[in-house]
Design a protein around this motif. Structure first.
Motif, PDB file in Angstrom:
ATOM      1  N   GLU A   1      -0.693  -4.221  -1.554  1.00 48.55           N
ATOM      2  CA  GLU A   1      -2.118  -4.530  -1.647  1.00 48.55           C
ATOM      3  C   GLU A   1      -2.834  -4.225  -0.331  1.00 48.55           C
ATOM      4  OE1 GLU A   1      -4.814  -8.480  -2.324  1.00 48.55           O
ATOM      5  OE2 GLU A   1      -2.962  -8.314  -3.481  1.00 48.55           O
ATOM      6  N   SER A   2      -2.210  -4.579   0.776  1.00 50.21           N
ATOM      7  CA  SER A   2      -2.878  -4.376   2.067  1.00 50.21           C
ATOM      8  C   SER A   2      -2.808  -2.928   2.556  1.00 50.21           C
ATOM      9  CB  SER A   2      -2.286  -5.317   3.124  1.00 50.21           C
ATOM     10  OG  SER A   2      -0.934  -4.990   3.380  1.00 50.21           O
ATOM     11  N   LEU A   3      -1.746  -2.208   2.203  1.00 46.80           N
ATOM     12  CA  LEU A   3      -1.561  -0.860   2.747  1.00 46.80           C
ATOM     13  C   LEU A   3      -1.953   0.261   1.789  1.00 46.80           C
ATOM     14  CD1 LEU A   3       1.828  -1.406   4.611  1.00 46.80           C
ATOM     15  CD2 LEU A   3      -0.466  -1.261   5.596  1.00 46.80           C
ATOM     16  N   ARG A   4      -2.161  -0.028   0.528  1.00 49.59           N
ATOM     17  CA  ARG A   4      -2.475   1.015  -0.454  1.00 49.59           C
ATOM     18  C   ARG A   4      -3.682   1.868  -0.064  1.00 49.59           C
ATOM     19  NH1 ARG A   4      -4.260   2.610  -5.528  1.00 49.59           N
ATOM     20  NH2 ARG A   4      -2.571   3.353  -6.849  1.00 49.59           N
ATOM     21  N   PRO A   5      -4.787   1.280   0.417  1.00 49.83           N
ATOM     22  CA  PRO A   5      -5.916   2.136   0.828  1.00 49.83           C
ATOM     23  C   PRO A   5      -5.535   3.136   1.924  1.00 49.83           C
ATOM     24  CG  PRO A   5      -6.642  -0.151   0.626  1.00 49.83           C
ATOM     25  CD  PRO A   5      -5.144  -0.152   0.504  1.00 49.83           C
ATOM     26  N   ASP A   6      -4.738   2.704   2.897  1.00 42.42           N
ATOM     27  CA  ASP A   6      -4.295   3.610   3.960  1.00 42.42           C
ATOM     28  C   ASP A   6      -3.400   4.708   3.389  1.00 42.42           C
ATOM     29  OD1 ASP A   6      -5.629   2.129   5.869  1.00 42.42           O
ATOM     30  OD2 ASP A   6      -3.841   1.058   6.558  1.00 42.42           O
ATOM     31  N   LEU A   7      -2.534   4.335   2.468  1.00 46.19           N
ATOM     32  CA  LEU A   7      -1.629   5.314   1.854  1.00 46.19           C
ATOM     33  C   LEU A   7      -2.421   6.351   1.064  1.00 46.19           C
ATOM     34  CD1 LEU A   7       1.182   2.902   0.575  1.00 46.19           C
ATOM     35  CD2 LEU A   7       1.101   4.181   2.737  1.00 46.19           C
ATOM     36  N   LEU A   8      -3.426   5.903   0.331  1.00 46.34           N
ATOM     37  CA  LEU A   8      -4.268   6.835  -0.435  1.00 46.34           C
ATOM     38  C   LEU A   8      -5.034   7.779   0.479  1.00 46.34           C
ATOM     39  CD1 LEU A   8      -5.659   4.578  -3.295  1.00 46.34           C
ATOM     40  CD2 LEU A   8      -4.381   6.709  -3.575  1.00 46.34           C
ATOM     41  N   ARG A   9      -5.608   7.241   1.554  1.00 44.93           N
ATOM     42  CA  ARG A   9      -6.336   8.102   2.506  1.00 44.93           C
ATOM     43  C   ARG A   9      -5.408   9.150   3.113  1.00 44.93           C
ATOM     44  NH1 ARG A   9      -9.247   3.449   3.632  1.00 44.93           N
ATOM     45  NH2 ARG A   9      -7.748   2.770   5.192  1.00 44.93           N
ATOM     46  N   PHE A  10      -4.202   8.712   3.477  1.00 46.43           N
ATOM     47  CA  PHE A  10      -3.231   9.619   4.083  1.00 46.43           C
ATOM     48  C   PHE A  10      -2.816  10.707   3.091  1.00 46.43           C
ATOM     49  CE2 PHE A  10       1.310  10.467   5.329  1.00 46.43           C
ATOM     50  CZ  PHE A  10       1.024  11.154   6.501  1.00 46.43           C
ATOM     51  N   ALA A  11      -2.516  10.311   1.861  1.00 50.58           N
ATOM     52  CA  ALA A  11      -2.109  11.283   0.834  1.00 50.58           C
ATOM     53  C   ALA A  11      -3.250  12.245   0.528  1.00 50.58           C
ATOM     54  CB  ALA A  11      -1.649  10.567  -0.432  1.00 50.58           C
ATOM     55  N   TRP A  12      -4.486  11.743   0.477  1.00 47.15           N
ATOM     56  CA  TRP A  12      -5.630  12.633   0.231  1.00 47.15           C
ATOM     57  C   TRP A  12      -5.801  13.587   1.404  1.00 47.15           C
ATOM     58  CZ3 TRP A  12     -10.024  14.022   2.728  1.00 47.15           C
ATOM     59  CH2 TRP A  12     -10.887  14.844   2.007  1.00 47.15           C
ATOM     60  N   TRP A  13      -5.681  13.067   2.618  1.00 44.80           N
ATOM     61  CA  TRP A  13      -5.827  13.907   3.809  1.00 44.80           C
ATOM     62  C   TRP A  13      -4.799  15.031   3.810  1.00 44.80           C
ATOM     63  CZ3 TRP A  13      -2.624  14.539   8.202  1.00 44.80           C
ATOM     64  CH2 TRP A  13      -3.216  15.229   9.255  1.00 44.80           C
ATOM     65  N   LEU A  14      -3.578  14.731   3.397  1.00 50.14           N
ATOM     66  CA  LEU A  14      -2.532  15.753   3.359  1.00 50.14           C
ATOM     67  C   LEU A  14      -2.738  16.748   2.214  1.00 50.14           C
ATOM     68  CD1 LEU A  14       0.679  13.633   4.028  1.00 50.14           C
ATOM     69  CD2 LEU A  14      -0.398  15.267   5.586  1.00 50.14           C
ATOM     70  N   GLY A  15      -3.096  16.239   1.033  1.00 47.43           N
ATOM     71  CA  GLY A  15      -3.151  17.099  -0.153  1.00 47.43           C
ATOM     72  C   GLY A  15      -4.529  17.538  -0.583  1.00 47.43           C
ATOM     73  N   ARG A  16      -5.583  16.888  -0.091  1.00 46.29           N
ATOM     74  CA  ARG A  16      -6.976  17.222  -0.415  1.00 46.29           C
ATOM     75  C   ARG A  16      -7.273  17.196  -1.923  1.00 46.29           C
ATOM     76  NH1 ARG A  16      -8.504  15.961   4.265  1.00 46.29           N
ATOM     77  NH2 ARG A  16      -8.711  17.546   5.846  1.00 46.29           N
ATOM     78  N   ASP A  17      -6.602  16.275  -2.627  1.00 42.63           N
ATOM     79  CA  ASP A  17      -6.803  16.153  -4.065  1.00 42.63           C
ATOM     80  C   ASP A  17      -6.623  14.685  -4.430  1.00 42.63           C
ATOM     81  OD1 ASP A  17      -5.909  15.858  -6.869  1.00 42.63           O
ATOM     82  OD2 ASP A  17      -6.048  18.049  -6.915  1.00 42.63           O
ATOM     83  N   ARG A  18      -7.685  14.077  -4.944  1.00 39.64           N
ATOM     84  CA  ARG A  18      -7.644  12.631  -5.236  1.00 39.64           C
ATOM     85  C   ARG A  18      -6.597  12.290  -6.284  1.00 39.64           C
ATOM     86  NH1 ARG A  18     -10.511   8.008  -4.506  1.00 39.64           N
ATOM     87  NH2 ARG A  18     -10.591   6.567  -6.240  1.00 39.64           N
ATOM     88  N   GLY A  19      -6.546  13.057  -7.353  1.00 41.53           N
ATOM     89  CA  GLY A  19      -5.568  12.790  -8.408  1.00 41.53           C
ATOM     90  C   GLY A  19      -4.144  12.907  -7.894  1.00 41.53           C
ATOM     91  N   LEU A  20      -3.899  13.955  -7.113  1.00 40.88           N
ATOM     92  CA  LEU A  20      -2.577  14.147  -6.518  1.00 40.88           C
ATOM     93  C   LEU A  20      -2.251  12.979  -5.592  1.00 40.88           C
ATOM     94  CD1 LEU A  20      -0.062  15.889  -5.915  1.00 40.88           C
ATOM     95  CD2 LEU A  20      -1.428  17.018  -4.131  1.00 40.88           C
ATOM     96  N   ALA A  21      -3.218  12.560  -4.784  1.00 46.11           N
ATOM     97  CA  ALA A  21      -3.000  11.445  -3.852  1.00 46.11           C
ATOM     98  C   ALA A  21      -2.620  10.177  -4.610  1.00 46.11           C
ATOM     99  CB  ALA A  21      -4.249  11.208  -3.004  1.00 46.11           C
ATOM    100  N   GLU A  22      -3.324   9.890  -5.696  1.00 46.70           N
ATOM    101  CA  GLU A  22      -3.024   8.692  -6.476  1.00 46.70           C
ATOM    102  C   GLU A  22      -1.624   8.771  -7.079  1.00 46.70           C
ATOM    103  OE1 GLU A  22      -6.311   8.488  -9.180  1.00 46.70           O
ATOM    104  OE2 GLU A  22      -7.653   7.661  -7.652  1.00 46.70           O
ATOM    105  N   ASP A  23      -1.260   9.932  -7.617  1.00 48.21           N
ATOM    106  CA  ASP A  23       0.080  10.110  -8.187  1.00 48.21           C
ATOM    107  C   ASP A  23       1.162   9.951  -7.120  1.00 48.21           C
ATOM    108  OD1 ASP A  23      -1.096  10.587 -10.628  1.00 48.21           O
ATOM    109  OD2 ASP A  23      -0.781  12.766 -10.567  1.00 48.21           O
ATOM    110  N   VAL A  24       0.940  10.562  -5.963  1.00 47.80           N
ATOM    111  CA  VAL A  24       1.928  10.503  -4.880  1.00 47.80           C
ATOM    112  C   VAL A  24       2.101   9.071  -4.389  1.00 47.80           C
ATOM    113  CG1 VAL A  24       2.277  11.150  -2.456  1.00 47.80           C
ATOM    114  CG2 VAL A  24       1.740  12.894  -4.143  1.00 47.80           C
ATOM    115  N   VAL A  25       1.012   8.352  -4.228  1.00 45.68           N
ATOM    116  CA  VAL A  25       1.110   6.966  -3.768  1.00 45.68           C
ATOM    117  C   VAL A  25       1.845   6.121  -4.802  1.00 45.68           C
ATOM    118  CG1 VAL A  25      -0.217   4.869  -3.233  1.00 45.68           C
ATOM    119  CG2 VAL A  25      -0.845   7.054  -2.195  1.00 45.68           C
ATOM    120  N   GLN A  26       1.555   6.324  -6.070  1.00 45.52           N
ATOM    121  CA  GLN A  26       2.242   5.572  -7.127  1.00 45.52           C
ATOM    122  C   GLN A  26       3.747   5.837  -7.085  1.00 45.52           C
ATOM    123  OE1 GLN A  26       0.662   3.373  -9.023  1.00 45.52           O
ATOM    124  NE2 GLN A  26       2.541   2.763 -10.039  1.00 45.52           N
ATOM    125  N   GLU A  27       4.127   7.108  -7.009  1.00 45.57           N
ATOM    126  CA  GLU A  27       5.550   7.460  -6.939  1.00 45.57           C
ATOM    127  C   GLU A  27       6.180   6.910  -5.661  1.00 45.57           C
ATOM    128  OE1 GLU A  27       7.671   8.944  -9.141  1.00 45.57           O
ATOM    129  OE2 GLU A  27       5.988   8.730 -10.517  1.00 45.57           O
TER     130      GLU A  27
END
Length: 159
Positions: free
Chosen positions: A19-45
């Motif tokens: 709960e506390s780190l998910r926003p940071d993980l999403l920002r990081f995944a988006w920054w790396l992949g530049r795709d919101r859907g991909l970032a959400e999938d990667v964070v979930q996995e």
């Protein structure tokens, strides 16, 4: 404390971290992949992987860097699974493929002609850049320099 209490505590601790780190993980995944859907999938996995190995996290104060590493690796795995479809540029040109078509513009036509006058080793990186292929930075730099030269433009950084 019985086994059920330990599992409940484990779930609570993991849930709190997520709960506390998910926003940071999403920002990081988006920054790396530049795709919101991909970032959400990667964070979930990544969170699923983290849950499976949560017991290996010895110091919960290091959870953020641990999870960011998992996200980075999961994103890399997602790209390993994707195999881009490659096309032979020469064949597309010879067939006057619609893939290469663009609205008519004199400057665009001049640019296209200049690109096709480049040697294959310099033309390919430019095409790969459009197709978002990596690992061609040196050749891409040289191709851009040759293209600017052919178009009579000044080198980068000069006015």
């Amino acid at each position: 404390m019985n086994r059920g209490d330990g599992e409940t505590d484990r779930r609570r601790r993991f849930g709190s971290l997520c709960e506390s780190l998910r926003p940071d993980l999403l920002r990081f995944a988006w920054w790396l992949g530049r795709d919101r859907g991909l970032a959400e999938d990667v964070v979930q996995e990544s969170l699923l992987r983290a849950w499976k190995s949560f017991d290996s996290l010895e110091d919960e104060s290091k959870a953020r860097s641990w999870l960011l590493t998992i996200v980075r690796r999961e994103l890399a795995r997602s790209f390993e699974k994707k195999r881009p479809e490659l096309a032979d540029v020469e064949t597309l040109v010879a067939a006057e493929s619609a893939v290469l078509a663009a609205p008519e513009d004199e400057r665009l036509e001049e640019m296209r002609d200049a690109i096709f006058r480049l040697d294959v080793e310099y033309r390919e990186p430019l095409v790969f850049q459009v197709l978002q292929q990596g690992a061609v930075l040196t050749r891409l730099f040289r191709a851009r320099a040759r293209l600017r030269q052919q178009l009579g433009l000044s080198p980068e950084g000069e006015s």
